[in-house]
Enzyme design. Structure first.
Site, short mmCIF file in Angstrom:
data_model
loop_
_atom_site.label_atom_id
_atom_site.label_comp_id
_atom_site.label_asym_id
_atom_site.label_seq_id
_atom_site.Cartn_x
_atom_site.Cartn_y
_atom_site.Cartn_z
N ARG A 90 0.80 -1.22 0.00
CA ARG A 90 0.00 0.00 0.00
C ARG A 90 0.83 1.27 0.00
NH1 ARG A 90 -5.37 -0.65 2.90
NH2 ARG A 90 -5.93 -2.79 2.39
N LYS A 193 -0.81 -20.09 4.44
CA LYS A 193 -1.73 -20.62 5.42
C LYS A 193 -1.98 -19.56 6.49
CE LYS A 193 2.04 -22.66 7.95
NZ LYS A 193 2.27 -21.77 9.04
N ASP A 222 1.18 -25.42 2.64
CA ASP A 222 1.10 -26.14 3.91
C ASP A 222 2.42 -26.87 4.04
OD1 ASP A 222 0.69 -27.59 6.11
OD2 ASP A 222 -0.74 -28.98 5.24
N HIS A 223 3.39 -26.22 4.62
CA HIS A 223 4.74 -26.80 4.55
C HIS A 223 5.20 -27.37 5.87
CE1 HIS A 223 6.13 -23.19 6.48
NE2 HIS A 223 5.38 -22.53 5.64
N LYS A 227 9.05 -31.62 1.68
CA LYS A 227 8.92 -32.43 0.48
C LYS A 227 9.66 -33.76 0.65
CE LYS A 227 9.29 -31.85 -4.43
NZ LYS A 227 9.57 -30.87 -5.46
N GLU A 261 5.56 -31.24 20.61
CA GLU A 261 6.45 -30.09 20.67
C GLU A 261 6.78 -29.84 22.13
OE1 GLU A 261 5.22 -26.61 18.01
OE2 GLU A 261 3.38 -27.72 18.32
N ASP A 280 -4.37 -25.69 14.42
CA ASP A 280 -2.96 -25.42 14.16
C ASP A 280 -2.24 -26.66 13.63
OD1 ASP A 280 -0.68 -23.73 14.20
OD2 ASP A 280 0.01 -24.71 16.04
N HIS A 285 -1.54 -30.83 9.45
CA HIS A 285 -0.35 -31.65 9.57
C HIS A 285 -0.68 -33.11 9.86
CE1 HIS A 285 3.70 -32.53 10.18
NE2 HIS A 285 3.82 -32.31 11.46
N LYS A 385 1.54 -29.18 22.82
CA LYS A 385 2.67 -28.32 23.16
C LYS A 385 3.12 -28.67 24.56
CE LYS A 385 1.77 -24.35 20.25
NZ LYS A 385 3.01 -24.56 19.47
#
Lengths: 534, 392
Positions: A90, A193, A222-223, A227, A261, A280, A285, A385
């Site tokens: 902007r 995402k 969505d990483h 890969k 986590e 999340d 995932h 978590k």
């Protein structure tokens, strides 16, 4: 550079103008093969010339991730011979101000340092900036893109990257359509995402994106899963003859998926309070992992075939109805506790979290995939978590041997065979089996056969954003989420969140640094099984 | 790592001598256990310690008849071990003692590139003295790890009609040579071509590390023609100039890379040969090829002295095409310094496009790493070579 105009103007005329239906992609890959110098196995697969149009050009994502990734791609000679970056935001600034800002960002955040000024300077030559506060700004953007095609030779191929906060997605996408920003070559859009926060909002967003882009032009990021990981799982399952025959309800007792986590919500409380572990981690995932481990063999190793099979698994997921939600789900919040010897606060004591927050930081589910392969086999899922350590793994527990010829004392230390696909940390595979303890009579113990990818092939995994940008430039959508995939994920998750919002089951609690609430243990122990210790 | 004296090997590098292959396997097993015990001590603090992994994805057989080559192989293999864990069998043919008593000595060692990793590889040295050509294979065969591909890295010039070469190549899936090491690098084409010809009917693939050194050059040249406006130029090429580096007094002439680059263009674009390679001034070469449509292409390969570049390395390429009444030049040169390539397109003298990319100078282990990742044949290389054979 301005004198170059005539040279490239011819190209966008002669270059294919096919932009209708699926033809563009096909012609595009056909053209790549038409360059006879690109044959052979060593040459890196460099994408074709294109312009990257970066909305949110002065945002955090651009500075921290996207520009450092682009610069490192340039260093590795992975960018096409003709490549330009046009930033849009902007507030106004000049090309030079934009370049300086990006230069400083790359210098700070690049994974390779110090910055190679020669390479940067040549790369920065093709960076532009356009302010888009209003309609006139978008018209100026179109003019700038056409000029870049002529000056740089990017063949009218454009990758639009929405690196803005989600509320800006809709106005930008509409502006791309209204101001005809699509070029004469291919056009694609990358959407960061989260893609919606429930089925309704995800569908609405897709419908708006589809006003301007076809589904095969939409790249939803969505990483969580690299890969490499996706490919490792597919290779293990489908490049080997010995696993697939036992990969079904005849031989498998159950499957456990753990995404643990040790971190708390850290700086993300604002987002996390509205998302929770379900949105999340589980929605994207965990369901991705479940799809990869549960899917049927795809007909080919391409993005379409693989995603088709993943969607089939998601469609076969047995819904968790409101009546079952108490028996098949557990949600919990961490209380105070210790992580690696340090005292940590409870979830509700974290900065930015409401004192009476009902947001879950832990989820356990008991899922079923209703198809021929998996009927009746439970998939136990847990994620949270502030669990004792960071670990992501899929464990496939096989049935015990049908007939025991060894007496009980001999086989006391023997468990059922287990195949564990470890994803984080130390990606690898291990298989447990019973072996005779040497000498001392007949005693059988479970031993572990361990394979670590890093130990057999020591290769640095590329940065996630580098892979994503290259894949999007090449039109490879394997790592991106398709419309039906996102919608199936929400369709499974929405009813659970809805039931939870009515207070069933209550939010349990667990001490930070433990493996979750006792309710989660009960969930699996009711079936006569127990959680693995990852 | 001092050079060995009077034929004795440095046991710090090569490990202790062992009397037989069975003893060697026992010694390796002992070393593995010792390494495993050490790793366990290191990791016992961490929960769920893993045993040290014996990882092997290939066998690498190195033949060296010079001590420096054998030592270089050991160093290279150690650095490679992290990415391509393997059993490395170095055959050191000490031919200086020809006529002396035949002797085969074995040494083994389990070196680790880095104490923190749980991977190790196995290194075996078979030092062969005297006229032992016909015995070498009998030592190597039992040492190979079963069922893994065998790479043969032949340092120096592969000899013609010798038992030691023929026997080893019969075991190999892939032969790696470096024409920079050849005694007569200017004779590279016939030597490798004869290997490539022999290879028909046999199963091994051949590669020259000078071809590997060309990969970034080929990538950058190919990338020009992804731009649609420039693609048609490929059919309208009128000239190719390739420069290769020489040392200051211009003695060492290594045109392999420049020749392979031209051979690659000729085979990919299906150019025909007309006439033969003709030497020109100062070790350069000048010749003419024909396009598919019969148009002539003048090729000039020139030695150039440039600071900071190994003799034989490509110093630059210029491809010229006449398209739509203009002269298009696609130029790769080492600028602003030897560690970068500037890729530019010049139309009738105007620079239209310019980019700079880093050009790492790969050591032998990086080159080898690229080669070890390829198990089959590299057809593009073989075709480039055949295009050159037609010229020679």
């Amino acid at each position: 550079m301005s004198r170059a105009t005539s040279g490239f103007a011819a190209s966008s005329e002669s270059g294919s103008r096919v932009t209708t239906s699926g033809r563009t992609a096909a012609t595009a890959s056909g053209r790549e093969e038409a360059n006879p110098l690109k044959e052979g196995l060593r040459l890196q697969r460099v994408p074709k010339p294109a312009t990257l149009v970066l909305f949110g050009g002065s945002g955090d994502l651009t500075r921290r991730k996207l520009m450092p990734a682009l610069y490192n791609l340039a260093l590795q000679r992975l960018l096409p011979a003709s490549f330009a970056v046009v930033g849009a935001a902007r507030s106004a600034q000049s090309d030079d101000e934009f370049r300086t800002e990006l230069h400083d960002a790359v210098a700070e955040f690049s994974r390779t340092k110090p910055i190679n000024e020669e390479v940067w300077e040549a790369f920065a030559r093709n960076i532009r900036f356009v302010a888009t506060p209003d309609d006139a700004g978008y018209d100026a953007l179109r003019a700038a893109l056409d000029r870049v095609d002529a000056d740089v030779g990017t063949n009218g191929n454009r990758l639009f990257y929405l690196a803005t906060p989600p509320p800006a997605y809709v106005p930008i996408i509409r502006a791309i359509g209204e101001h005809s920003l699509r070029g004469p070559g291919w056009s694609r859009v990358v959407v960061e995402k989260p893609f919606g926060r429930d089925l309704r909002s995800a569908m609405d967003l897709t419908n708006i994106v589809h006003e301007v882009f076809r589904e095969d032009e939409v790249f939803r990021i969505d990483h969580y899963l690299g890969k490499e990981t996706v490919q490792n799982i597919l290779v293990l399952r489908f490049a080997n003859g010995i696993f697939e025959p036992i990969w079904n309800r005849q031989y498998v007792d159950h499957v456990q998926i753990t995404v643990a986590e040790s971190l708390g919500v850290e700086e993300r409380a604002d987002y996390y309070e509205h998302a929770g572990a379900m949105r999340d981690i589980v929605q994207n995932h965990v369901l991705q992992l479940m799809a990869l481990v549960g899917m049927e063999p795809p007909v080919a190793f391409d993005d379409r075939a693989v995603r088709d099979e993943k969607v089939k698994v998601l469609r076969a997921l047995r819904p968790i109805t409101e009546r079952e939600v108490g028996a098949r789900t557990v949600r919990a919040q961490y209380g105070r506790g210790y992580i690696e010897g340090k005292a940590v606060p409870a979830y509700r004591e974290e900065r930015g979290v409401a004192r009476d927050s009902q947001t879950e930081s832990f989820v356990a589910l008991r899922c079923f995939i209703d198809n021929w392969r998996w009927e009746g086999i439970p998939f136990y899922i847990r994620t949270g978590k502030r669990l004792p350590k960071r670990s992501t793994e899929i464990a496939i527990r096989f049935r015990v041997a049908p007939h025991r010829i060894f007496d009980k004392t001999a086989s006391e230390g023997l468990d059922a065979n287990e195949l564990v696909l470890r994803i984080q940390p130390d990606e690898g595979i291990s298989l447990t089996f019973g072996a005779k303890v040497p000498v001392q009579g007949l005693r059988i113990r479970t031993v572990n056969m361990d394979f670590v990818y890093g130990a057999s092939f020591m290769v640095d995994a590329p940065d996630a954003y580098e892979t994503l940008i290259i894949d999007a430039l090449r039109g490879d959508a394997t790592l991106f989420t398709r419309r039906d995939e996102v919608e199936q994920q929400w369709q499974f998750v929405d009813p659970i969140i809805a039931a939870w919002s009515r207070g069933v089951p209550a939010v349990a609690s667990y001490a930070a640094g433990s493996w979750g609430p006792t309710e989660a243990d009960t969930l699996i122990e009711r079936d006569g099984r127990s959680w693995r210790r990852p | 790592m001092a050079p060995t004296v009077s034929g004795d090997v440095d046991e710090k590098v090569w490990g202790a001598a062992v009397p037989s292959i069975a003893a060697l396997e026992r010694e390796l097993a002992r070393l593995r256990r010792a390494a495993g015990a050490h790793a366990k001590e290191v990791t016992d603090a961490a929960e769920g310690s893993h045993a040290i992994a014996r990882a092997a994805v290939l066998n690498l057989v190195v033949y060296a008849d010079r001590d420096v080559h054998a030592m270089r192989a050991a160093r290279t293999a150690l650095r490679l071990s992290l990415r391509h864990p393997s059993r490395v069998i170095v055959v050191y043919g000490d031919r200086s003692r020809e006529g002396a008593d035949v002797e085969v000595r074995l040494h083994c060692h389990v070196p680790r590139a880095d104490e923190t990793t749980h991977v190790y590889y196995e290194q075996v040295l078979a030092r062969v003295r005297g006229d032992a050509d016909d015995r070498i294979a009998s030592v190597v065969i039992p040492l190979l790890v079963p069922d893994l591909p065998v790479f043969l890295w032949w340092t120096g010039t592969p000899p013609q009609d010798t038992r030691r070469f023929d026997d080893l190549i019969a075991l190999a899936d892939r032969l790696i040579v470096d024409s920079s090491d050849f005694a007569r690098p200017d004779r590279m084409v016939p030597v490798i071509a004869s290997l490539a010809t022999r290879q028909r009917g046999q199963r091994f693939g051949v590669t020259d590390l000078n071809w590997t050194r060309l990969t970034p050059w080929r990538e950058l040249l190919a990338a020009f023609f992804d731009v649609e406006a420039w693609r048609p130029c490929l059919d309208e090429i009128v000239g190719v100039r390739a420069g290769f580096s020489v040392d200051m007094d211009g003695r060492d002439i290594h045109p392999s890379q420049a020749l392979l680059l031209v051979g690659w263009l000729a085979s990919r674009l299906r150019w025909q040969t007309k006439g033969h390679l003709a030497p020109s001034e100062a070790g350069g070469l000048l010749f003419r090829l024909l396009r598919r449509d019969g148009g002539p292409i003048d090729v000039r390969i020139r030695p150039r002295f440039e600071n900071g570049i190994e003799p034989g390395d490509t110093s630059g390429v210029r491809v010229q095409a006449r398209h739509a009444g203009s002269l298009y030049e696609f130029v790769l040169k080492r600028a602003p310094d030897p560690r970068h390539i500037t890729a530019s397109v010049i139309v009738d003298g105007d620079t239209r496009s310019l980019r700079v990319v880093p050009l790492p100078s790969p050591g032998v282990e990086e080159l080898l790493r690229e080669e070890l990742a390829i198990v089959g044949n590299d057809h593009v290389f073989e075709e480039a070579l055949h295009a050159l054979v037609a010229l020679a």
